[in-house]
Design a protein around this motif. Structure first.
Motif, PDB file in Angstrom:
ATOM      1  N   ARG A 157       0.809  -1.232   0.000  1.00  0.00           N
ATOM      2  CA  ARG A 157       0.000   0.000   0.000  1.00  0.00           C
ATOM      3  C   ARG A 157       0.837   1.274   0.000  1.00  0.00           C
ATOM      4  O   ARG A 157       0.296   2.363   0.104  1.00  0.00           O
ATOM      5  CB  ARG A 157      -0.896   0.005   1.241  1.00  0.00           C
ATOM      6  CG  ARG A 157      -1.939  -1.107   1.274  1.00  0.00           C
ATOM      7  CD  ARG A 157      -3.031  -0.805   2.290  1.00  0.00           C
ATOM      8  NE  ARG A 157      -2.474  -0.659   3.645  1.00  0.00           N
ATOM      9  CZ  ARG A 157      -2.380  -1.635   4.546  1.00  0.00           C
ATOM     10  NH1 ARG A 157      -2.801  -2.855   4.212  1.00  0.00           N
ATOM     11  NH2 ARG A 157      -1.875  -1.417   5.731  1.00  0.00           N
TER      12      ARG A 157
ATOM     13  N   ALA B 238       0.766   8.932  -1.400  1.00  0.00           N
ATOM     14  CA  ALA B 238      -0.066   9.927  -2.076  1.00  0.00           C
ATOM     15  C   ALA B 238      -0.861  10.761  -1.089  1.00  0.00           C
ATOM     16  O   ALA B 238      -1.255  11.896  -1.393  1.00  0.00           O
ATOM     17  CB  ALA B 238      -1.004   9.232  -3.062  1.00  0.00           C
ATOM     18  N   ARG B 239      -1.120  10.233   0.086  1.00  0.00           N
ATOM     19  CA  ARG B 239      -1.903  10.976   1.089  1.00  0.00           C
ATOM     20  C   ARG B 239      -1.038  11.860   1.978  1.00  0.00           C
ATOM     21  O   ARG B 239      -1.567  12.546   2.843  1.00  0.00           O
ATOM     22  CB  ARG B 239      -2.682   9.990   1.962  1.00  0.00           C
ATOM     23  CG  ARG B 239      -3.715   9.162   1.205  1.00  0.00           C
ATOM     24  CD  ARG B 239      -4.731   8.570   2.171  1.00  0.00           C
ATOM     25  NE  ARG B 239      -4.101   7.728   3.180  1.00  0.00           N
ATOM     26  CZ  ARG B 239      -3.951   6.408   3.079  1.00  0.00           C
ATOM     27  NH1 ARG B 239      -4.373   5.796   1.970  1.00  0.00           N
ATOM     28  NH2 ARG B 239      -3.382   5.703   4.037  1.00  0.00           N
TER      29      ARG B 239
ATOM     30  N   ARG C 222       6.548  10.577  -5.658  1.00  0.00           N
ATOM     31  CA  ARG C 222       5.380  11.470  -5.670  1.00  0.00           C
ATOM     32  C   ARG C 222       5.805  12.928  -5.573  1.00  0.00           C
ATOM     33  O   ARG C 222       5.310  13.788  -6.299  1.00  0.00           O
ATOM     34  CB  ARG C 222       4.478  11.131  -4.518  1.00  0.00           C
ATOM     35  CG  ARG C 222       3.329  12.112  -4.300  1.00  0.00           C
ATOM     36  CD  ARG C 222       2.751  11.977  -2.890  1.00  0.00           C
ATOM     37  NE  ARG C 222       1.840  13.067  -2.599  1.00  0.00           N
ATOM     38  CZ  ARG C 222       2.224  14.271  -2.207  1.00  0.00           C
ATOM     39  NH1 ARG C 222       3.515  14.547  -2.074  1.00  0.00           N
ATOM     40  NH2 ARG C 222       1.326  15.223  -1.976  1.00  0.00           N
TER      41      ARG C 222
ATOM     42  N   THR D 234      -0.165   4.285  -2.359  1.00  0.00           N
ATOM     43  CA  THR D 234      -1.370   4.981  -1.888  1.00  0.00           C
ATOM     44  C   THR D 234      -1.076   5.759  -0.615  1.00  0.00           C
ATOM     45  O   THR D 234      -1.527   6.906  -0.448  1.00  0.00           O
ATOM     46  CB  THR D 234      -2.485   3.959  -1.628  1.00  0.00           C
ATOM     47  OG1 THR D 234      -2.717   3.196  -2.808  1.00  0.00           O
ATOM     48  CG2 THR D 234      -3.758   4.653  -1.192  1.00  0.00           C
ATOM     49  N   TRP D 235      -0.313   5.159   0.278  1.00  0.00           N
ATOM     50  CA  TRP D 235       0.032   5.830   1.541  1.00  0.00           C
ATOM     51  C   TRP D 235       0.799   7.112   1.266  1.00  0.00           C
ATOM     52  O   TRP D 235       0.522   8.157   1.849  1.00  0.00           O
ATOM     53  CB  TRP D 235       0.874   4.868   2.386  1.00  0.00           C
ATOM     54  CG  TRP D 235       1.296   5.424   3.721  1.00  0.00           C
ATOM     55  CD1 TRP D 235       0.637   5.313   4.889  1.00  0.00           C
ATOM     56  CD2 TRP D 235       2.489   6.172   3.998  1.00  0.00           C
ATOM     57  NE1 TRP D 235       1.321   5.945   5.896  1.00  0.00           N
ATOM     58  CE2 TRP D 235       2.473   6.488   5.367  1.00  0.00           C
ATOM     59  CE3 TRP D 235       3.560   6.604   3.225  1.00  0.00           C
ATOM     60  CZ2 TRP D 235       3.488   7.221   5.988  1.00  0.00           C
ATOM     61  CZ3 TRP D 235       4.580   7.339   3.816  1.00  0.00           C
ATOM     62  CH2 TRP D 235       4.535   7.641   5.191  1.00  0.00           C
TER      63      TRP D 235
ATOM     64  N   CYS E 296       8.436   5.725  -2.536  1.00  0.00           N
ATOM     65  CA  CYS E 296       7.150   6.160  -3.097  1.00  0.00           C
ATOM     66  C   CYS E 296       6.908   7.640  -2.841  1.00  0.00           C
ATOM     67  O   CYS E 296       6.410   8.368  -3.729  1.00  0.00           O
ATOM     68  CB  CYS E 296       6.015   5.321  -2.503  1.00  0.00           C
ATOM     69  SG  CYS E 296       6.039   3.602  -3.035  1.00  0.00           S
TER      70      CYS E 296
END
Length: 482
Positions: A395, A401-402, A476, A398-399, A472
């Motif tokens: 994950r 991205a937040r 990003r 996704t993590w 990640c």
């Protein structure tokens, strides 16, 4: 003519059961038999993973039983003549070597150590007050705060061990405080060398092992010299794992190797039945504590058994083997146990305790490995950590991205490095737990093997998650840059 009362009494006595004679007194130690000792050891080994054990038991002037059980890490059977590590039982051999020189009039127990080692230590005036007796009964005032015994550069010989103390000050006034410290006995062993004019190992061979018929025994300087028969194990998840002993210097304090056969003769000497190597008065001196040492004598610990018998004993722990010796003067029993599992488990001490319980005529609880459940719990925790890390890695995009804030991101990922930090800090943590007793990182890992493995797995999982989240988030952030 008999009276009515007399007739009635005669009839009554004729129908009563004959009086039962009182039971014969049970001789002290009568329950300690070869069969009973074998049963204790085999029941313990059936319940607890101890690959190899050697046992010696004496009673009075005779050797009651010597036996070997199981095998060494190389698969060789443990026999009564298998040479194994005695660890700190070595301290009582050093004490006897000192007492022999005392009897010869070549030194005195209350000689200042500088009478024989004038350059030892530092300019601190307390060094001039340390006596040979205080070295042997661990009241010299020297501690790990004076000189860390394991994390110091390890010496090659006794002269080097003494030289390590140059410029070092005792922590306490001599004779005021008891603290167990291996270099105390190494200094005493160096005095034996200087006064006798012989290397310490030669002195033991010619004046202790030889006269007592201890043909399997010798002394070594470092763990590198352990023979295959003296290699040992750690126990993890109820299974014994063969591992090399961590490096350490041990002449005088922990370097004696012996066998069940040889320790039987040693127990008889310590029971006063083989006085050729030292006088009964010297045996008494070895078994007598000083006021400052509590119950600790000269290389022996004094006390009572759970059943209330007098006991003179000493344990021995290295990181892959344990040993225990005890003399029970009231029962006339001597016990020595060698086990090839390490200090974290204390198996030699527990087996000896169970044999002593036979002499006490007190019950022992069923043997069990108390660490097996803890190890299983640690394994479950580490498996859970791996599963959580794997899910977090999946994950991670996704993590990331937040997470818009750099500080918020750092706040969330930096704690993932905590297990790595704890893994690296194990040695100082263990020193704190052990009230300042010195250990190296490797020794700390050997003391807590399952915890170390679990912590390493958790640290690896957390580090992998840290790296993936950083990757990640960096990707990003790079896309988001203008």
């Amino acid at each position: 003519m008999p009276t009515l009362h007399g007739a009635v009494l005669a009839v009554a006595l004729s129908v009563l059961p004959a009086p039962v004679p009182p039971p014969a007194a049970v001789a002290p130690g009568a329950d300690v038999t070869p069969a009973a000792v074998d049963r204790v050891v085999e029941e313990y080994r059936a319940a607890v993973a101890v690959p190899g054990v050697a046992v010696a038991v004496t009673r009075g002037e005779e050797i009651l039983h010597v036996a070997g059980y199981g095998h060494s890490p190389d698969g060789a059977p443990v026999t009564p003549h298998s040479t194994m590590a005695t660890a700190s039982l070595s301290k009582s051999f050093t004490a006897l070597a000192v007492l022999q020189l005392v009897e010869d009039g070549r030194l005195g127990l209350d000689d200042p150590l500088r009478t024989h080692l004038p350059d030892a230590g530092s300019d601190d005036p307390r060094w001039a007050r340390i006596t040979l007796r205080q070295l042997l009964d661990q009241t010299s005032g020297l501690t790990d705060a004076t000189l860390p015994q394991f994390s110091r550069p390890q010496p090659d010989d006794l002269a080097g061990s003494v030289a390590s103390f140059r410029g070092r000050a005792p922590e306490h006034d001599p004779g005021s405080t008891w603290e167990y410290y291996n270099p105390n006995v190494q200094i005493a062993a160096r005095i034996v060398e200087v006064v006798s004019g012989q290397p310490f190992a030669t002195r033991l061979d010619t004046h202790v092992f030889g006269p007592l018929g201890m043909t399997d025994s010798r002394t070594i300087a470092t763990a590198d010299e352990l023979p295959p028969s003296a290699w040992g194990h750690l126990r993890v998840l109820g299974r014994a794992v063969a591992l090399p002993e961590p490096p350490a210097f041990g002449t005088g304090s922990g370097g004696v190797l012996s066998s069940a056969h040889d320790l039987a003769g040693w127990l008889l000497a310590q029971s006063g039945h083989r006085p050729a190597v030292v006088s009964p008065a010297s045996i008494t001196a070895m078994h007598t504590p000083s006021p400052a040492s509590g119950g600790y004598g000269l290389g022996w610990d004094t006390g009572t058994t759970p059943g209330g018998q007098r006991s003179v004993s000493h344990g021995g722990d290295i990181f892959t083997s344990t040993a225990h010796q005890a003399v029970l003067p009231d029962a006339g029993i001597g016990v020595a146990v060698l086990a090839n599992t390490g200090a974290a488990h204390g198996d030699a001490h527990e087996i000896a305790r169970r044999i002593i319980a036979l002499a006490d005529r007190t019950p022992s609880p069923p043997p069990a490995d108390p660490g097996a459940g803890i190890d299983a719990a640690l394994a479950a925790v580490s498996a859970g950590a791996v599963a959580l890390a794997a899910a977090g890695i999946r994950r991670a995009p996704t993590w990331a991205a937040r997470r818009s804030s750099r500080w918020g991101f750092a706040f969330r990922v930096i704690p993932l490095l905590a297990p790595v930090g704890l893994l690296g800090a194990m040695a100082p943590v263990v020193r704190t737990l052990f009230r300042g007793r010195d250990v190296t990182w490797l020794q700390a890992a050997y003391l807590f093997p399952a915890f170390t493995v679990a912590l390493a797995v958790i640290a690896a999982a957390a580090t992998a998650l840290f790296v993936r989240r950083v990757q990640c988030w960096s990707t990003r952030a790079g896309r988001a840059a203008p």
